[in-house]
Every structure is written in C-alpha cells, then in structure tokens.
Design an enzyme around this catalytic site. Structure first.
Site, short mmCIF file in Angstrom:
data_model
loop_
_atom_site.label_atom_id
_atom_site.label_comp_id
_atom_site.label_asym_id
_atom_site.label_seq_id
_atom_site.Cartn_x
_atom_site.Cartn_y
_atom_site.Cartn_z
N ASP A 12 0.86 -1.17 0.00
CA ASP A 12 0.00 0.00 0.00
C ASP A 12 0.90 1.23 0.00
O ASP A 12 2.11 1.14 0.28
CB ASP A 12 -0.88 -0.05 1.26
CG ASP A 12 -1.68 1.21 1.46
OD1 ASP A 12 -2.40 1.61 0.54
OD2 ASP A 12 -1.56 1.83 2.54
N ASP A 14 -0.24 5.24 0.87
CA ASP A 14 -0.50 6.20 1.95
C ASP A 14 -0.59 5.50 3.29
O ASP A 14 -1.32 4.52 3.46
CB ASP A 14 -1.79 6.97 1.66
CG ASP A 14 -1.66 7.87 0.46
OD1 ASP A 14 -1.12 8.97 0.60
OD2 ASP A 14 -2.08 7.45 -0.64
N THR A 46 -2.85 0.28 -4.15
CA THR A 46 -3.28 1.51 -3.51
C THR A 46 -4.68 1.93 -3.92
O THR A 46 -5.20 1.48 -4.94
CB THR A 46 -2.28 2.64 -3.86
OG1 THR A 46 -2.73 3.88 -3.34
CG2 THR A 46 -2.14 2.79 -5.38
N GLY A 47 -5.26 2.81 -3.12
CA GLY A 47 -6.52 3.43 -3.50
C GLY A 47 -6.31 4.57 -4.48
O GLY A 47 -7.27 5.07 -5.07
N LYS A 196 -7.90 -5.36 -3.56
CA LYS A 196 -6.48 -5.48 -3.88
C LYS A 196 -6.09 -6.96 -4.02
O LYS A 196 -5.25 -7.30 -4.86
CB LYS A 196 -5.63 -4.80 -2.82
CG LYS A 196 -5.80 -3.29 -2.75
CD LYS A 196 -4.91 -2.67 -1.69
CE LYS A 196 -5.11 -1.18 -1.57
NZ LYS A 196 -4.21 -0.56 -0.57
N ASP A 219 -2.03 -0.63 5.87
CA ASP A 219 -2.46 0.05 7.10
C ASP A 219 -3.95 0.29 7.16
O ASP A 219 -4.45 0.81 8.16
CB ASP A 219 -1.73 1.39 7.24
CG ASP A 219 -2.31 2.46 6.31
OD1 ASP A 219 -2.67 3.54 6.79
OD2 ASP A 219 -2.43 2.19 5.09
N ASN A 222 -8.89 -1.42 3.47
CA ASN A 222 -8.83 -1.85 2.07
C ASN A 222 -7.65 -2.77 1.79
O ASN A 222 -7.51 -3.31 0.69
CB ASN A 222 -8.78 -0.64 1.13
CG ASN A 222 -7.61 0.29 1.39
OD1 ASN A 222 -7.05 0.33 2.47
ND2 ASN A 222 -7.24 1.05 0.38
#
Length: 272
Positions: A12, A14, A46-47, A196, A219, A222
């Site tokens: 991930d 952020d 990642t988002g 993911k 973290d 998601n």
C-alpha cells in the site's frame, strides 16, 4: 535463480510506503531499487489512481513492477498497459453519485478514466499528490456521468460522519458493490468483487509464482484481504485500529513516517 524469501513485494502507499510528507522517501526508493535488482517484483497496491501512481513509480529505477490502483479496480504494468479492470456499471455509478449526504461534513469524489472529480474545491487535498501533481476537477455530480468509473469515494471530517452513509449504501447497493474504508475518513465504493487481493491474483496469472510467494504491507481496511491471502502480511503500527483488531495474528512493524517498510525489506532481503 537465486534463492529469494519472496518473489514479490506488494505495498500500500499512503500510511504505509509513503512517509509523513506523502512521498516516497530517498531511503525507501533506494531500498525498492535494491530489492528489485534481485529480480523481485515490486507491486504498488493503492486506492490512488493510475496516473498518480505511475508518476511516482517511474521516478524509480525499477524494471519489474506493476500497479494495482483504485483499490483493485485496475492493474497496469510498468509500461502503462492496462492488464485488468473492473469498473462500476455506468448507471450504477451515476445513481451512487446522487446519494444524499451532509455537504458540511462530507465531500464526494470519483476516479473515472484518468481523471479525479470532486463536488467542491478543497485545496488541502492536493498535499497528498504534491509529488505527481495529480489533481481534481470540480463538477456538479447531478449533471455528471458514470462512465469508466473505478471508484466513488466520500471523504468525511470523522468516521462518525460517514457511518450513516455507509449503512445506507450497503443497504441499497451492497449486493452490487464493494464498500470499504481506505482511511477512517474515506469511504470508498467500487464494483462488486473489487479488492487489492483479487487484483493481485489476476496479476499473478501472468507470473510463475502465486500469492504464497508474496510479502505485503498495509495500514487500512482496504488492505485486509490482501494481507490475509499473501504468504506474509505485515501491518503498520499506525494502521486503522479496526485492521489491527481484524488481523490480530499478523506481524506489526513500525511507522510509515520512519520508512519502516524499507527497513523491514532490507532485513528480509539482505540489502544494505
């Protein structure tokens, strides 16, 4: 091939790989390059949207890489080729955009194609994308469209602001969508089966190894399925408390502000 503990590093961004300034630190960039030089795949999961992630990844000297973006709605290779996608149907996306919410507490966003749309100007959001320069366009969602929609997301001032909206979205669209939090202040809606973990499985269909040979870091909620399904899942010390509760048996490492993923990778892969 040399004996490697893992064939891929999946991270991930952020709150995980990025530092407190929302960028890839020099120590982290150097670490990823050293690990990649051992013929280990680097996968950013990642988002964030593809244009944002591609800019960041292409600043590093890494040949074996891929990007899982919008929480798994898209997968691109390092050359920018789209190798997997799962978008919200156009009408469904438009309908979700029309859902009511308190505009004083929540803002509405969407990632569509290579664009980011928002319902109100919030310049402070650009601090998360200062490295790539990826930014939003303000639109009236009542007059907008649902084409090529990877995700719709609602940013609230607090988690409590979002909980009633989450409940209503799940009641109305839960059987057609995937609804998760990327942070406690960001509620995200993707098409059904987007995650993911699913995207990583699709990516690995083009590789000669499987999920058991991947190490992953995250973290947020998601990241949950991805961390559960890989061979080794690691959770940041600064993770969403709900993730720590949901996955109590996974190893916790340090803080993203300390570039702890990079420190962990150097120990695992023996690069210094």
């Amino acid at each position: 091939m040399q004996n490697l503990p893992y064939r891929a590093v999946v991270s991930d961004m952020d709150g995980t790989l990025l530092n407190a300034h929302h960028v890839v630190g020099e120590f982290t960039a150097a670490t990823l390059e050293k690990v990649a030089a051992k013929n280990v795949d680097i996968v950013l999961a990642t988002g964030r949207g593809y244009p944002d992630v591609a800019f960041i990844l292409n600043k590093m000297n890494i040949e074996n890489a891929a990007m899982i973006t919008s929480n798994g709605a898209e997968v691109h290779n390092l050359q920018g080729e789209l190798i997997y996608s799962n978008y919200l149907p156009e009408q469904l996306a438009f309908d979700i955009m029309q859902e009511p919410f308190d505009p004083y507490k929540i803002c509405l966003n969407s990632y569509q194609g290579e664009d980011w749309f928002i319902n109100v100007d919030i310049p402070e959001l650009n601090k998360y994308h200062q490295e790539s320069g990826f930014t939003y366009q303000v639109v009236d969602f009542a007059k907008h469209h649902g084409k090529h929609c990877q995700k719709i997301f609602f940013i609230g001032r607090t988690l409590d602001d979002l909980l009633p909206l989450e409940q209503r979205l799940k009641e109305k669209y839960g059987d057609q969508t995937a609804i998760i939090y990327s942070t406690p202040q960001c509620l995200e809606v993707m098409n059904k089966n987007v995650s993911k973990a699913t995207a990583l499985s699709e990516l690995l269909k083009q590789r000669d190894y499987d999920l058991s040979q991947c190490i992953a870091f995250g973290d947020g909620m998601n990241d949950k399925e991805m961390l559960e399904e890989v061979g080794k899942g690691c959770i940041m010390a600064n993770a969403d408390p709900r993730l720590l509760t949901a996955l109590p048996d996974l190893e916790r490492i340090g803080l993203n502000k300390d570039e702890s993923v990079a420190s962990y990778l150097r120990a695992v892969f023996g690069v210094y």
